[in-house]
Design an enzyme around this catalytic site. Structure first.
Site, short mmCIF file in Angstrom:
data_model
loop_
_atom_site.label_atom_id
_atom_site.label_comp_id
_atom_site.label_asym_id
_atom_site.label_seq_id
_atom_site.Cartn_x
_atom_site.Cartn_y
_atom_site.Cartn_z
N SER A 66 0.84 -1.20 0.00
CA SER A 66 0.00 0.00 0.00
C SER A 66 0.88 1.25 0.00
O SER A 66 1.68 1.44 -0.90
CB SER A 66 -0.96 -0.04 1.20
OG SER A 66 -1.98 0.91 1.07
N ASP A 262 -6.21 -3.57 -2.31
CA ASP A 262 -5.10 -3.24 -1.41
C ASP A 262 -4.23 -4.45 -1.05
O ASP A 262 -4.74 -5.52 -0.70
CB ASP A 262 -5.69 -2.64 -0.13
CG ASP A 262 -4.63 -2.16 0.83
OD1 ASP A 262 -3.79 -1.35 0.41
OD2 ASP A 262 -4.65 -2.58 2.00
#
Length: 418
Positions: A66, A262
């Site tokens: 991320s 993600d």
């Protein structure tokens, strides 16, 4: 890097396989960027043979999830001179300059309910509601709508006189909190058109493919072997940053199709993943591993939840704890794995006799400081202070680590030249 052999050398001459791992955490990426700025300054001061020292010069593998994946790209993407495009201090400045564009802070206040003291306003809202419901029913009969609940909520959001506080709650059920447009623009602007295989050192960035329903690990070593995985580094960064609820999933194609969410769904702390990838990719030849694992802050959530009446803990209670507007299930799933991975790595390194080679730097913070999207100037400044305090607390560790990294690099270069 990473191809030297340790045969015929004593322990003092042995090369390490070095790994930098950076957790996910949105704007809390400021914390590891401050630590890396401090480490890079030490490398530049101590390594007289490399006065323009950069983090990528000293780590064989850089792994990030991320926001950590974006930092990984910025640390390893080459400029025109084939040097890292960003110094660590540039990444810190990037967060300070761009966070409010990526996570715009709303200032709109919820409207008062005195609107409903007016009978005409009440009738207007009811008339609009009836119209929207009729339109909804018509479309349902025509089979235009696929998901009735989401569609009904979308219709509610069209009510002109719907109070803002209700609209805000409904939007969070139907849409991502941010549309991601600015995030995509900024990432593409910062890292450009480079491919994963262009990275100056080996990179590892986890994502989760929601169509395949499995983790997809982007690796620069694999990208050099399999062109289907040699994606644009900007695309990989956008994919690993597509945090559920915050940003929409991201679709792009190489020779295959990727539908990414993600990377934290797979490994928010990617250090154990990095170890597995290194062992899979490299013939260790007796070399030890050395890891710097950087967290983005651990919130103190003690006493936030209490069991109370156990009979009330159905799905809704796990998803929404009304007393503090929290979500126990999401909070557990996003925090517990990070701590467990840190425990696993520490145990493995102790078993191998490498305990002095594992550096895990994690800051403790208040729950109010842990929001991944709080880009208010006050919070950004506070995160810088948390990072400064963490770097100061571990100054001796960073100094020792810098010395090891410099010695390791010199030994590696000597082996290559020899």
């Amino acid at each position: 890097m990473g191809n030297g052999s340790s045969s015929g050398s004593g322990p003092d001459d042995q090369c390490f396989e070095t790994i930098l791992s950076i957790d996910g955490g949105g704007v809390r990426g400021i914390v590891p960027s401050v630590v890396l700025t401090a480490l890079e300054a030490k490398l530049q001061r101590l390594d007289v043979d490399n006065m323009d020292a950069r983090i990528a010069d000293y780590f064989d593998f850089v792994a990030g999830t991320s926001t950590g994946g974006l930092m990984t790209a910025m640390l390893t993407t080459p400029n025109a001179e084939k040097r890292p495009a960003f110094a660590a201090k540039d990444i810190l400045q990037f967060y300070l300059d761009k966070s409010q564009l990526i996570f715009p802070q709303t200032t709109e206040q919820d409207e008062d309910d005195d609107l409903f003291d007016d009978e005409a306003a009440i009738n207007s809202v009811l008339d609009e509601a009836r119209n929207q419901i009729q339109q909804y029913n018509n479309e349902m009969r025509n089979h235009v709508i696929v998901d009735p609940l989401i569609s009904a909520l979308r219709f509610l959001l069209k009510w002109r006189l719907l109070p803002n506080f209700i609209r805000k709650k409904l939007r969070s059920l139907v849409f991502p909190r941010y549309d991601g447009v600015k995030l995509h623009e900024i990432i593409k602007e910062e890292v450009g058109q480079k491919l994963l295989s262009d990275a100056l050192t080996n990179v590892i960035i986890p994502t989760f493919d929601i169509k395949l329903f499995k983790p997809v690990i982007f690796s620069s070593l694999k990208a050099k072997r399999e062109k289907s995985t040699d994606a644009g580094i900007a695309d990989v960064c956008i994919g690993t940053s597509a945090a559920p609820y915050y940003f929409p999933p991201y679709n792009f194609k190489t020779t295959v199709d990727f539908n990414l969410a993600d990377g934290g769904l797979a490994a928010n702390n990617p250090s154990l993943l990095a170890v597995c990838e290194v062992m899979k990719e490299q013939k260790m030849d007796g070399r030890e591993l050395l890891i710097l694992s950087l967290g983005t802050g651990a919130a103190d959530q003690s006493d936030r939840y209490v069991v109370g009446d156990p009979s009330k803990w159905g799905l809704l209670r796990w998803l929404w704890y009304s007393e503090n507007n929290g979500s126990p299930l999401i909070d557990i799933l996003t925090t517990a794995p990070d701590e467990m991975i840190s425990t696993y790595i520490s145990t493995i390194f102790k078993y191998c006799g490498w305990e002095d080679n594992y550096y895990r730097l994690q800051a403790k913070m208040k729950l109010s400081e842990a929001k991944m999207d709080d880009a208010s100037q006050e919070n950004l400044n506070n995160l810088v202070k948390i990072g400064d305090d963490l770097a100061a607390k571990h100054d001796a560790d960073l100094e020792a680590l810098a010395q090891k990294l410099i010695k390791n690099r010199k030994a590696r270069l000597a082996r290559i030249s020899g």
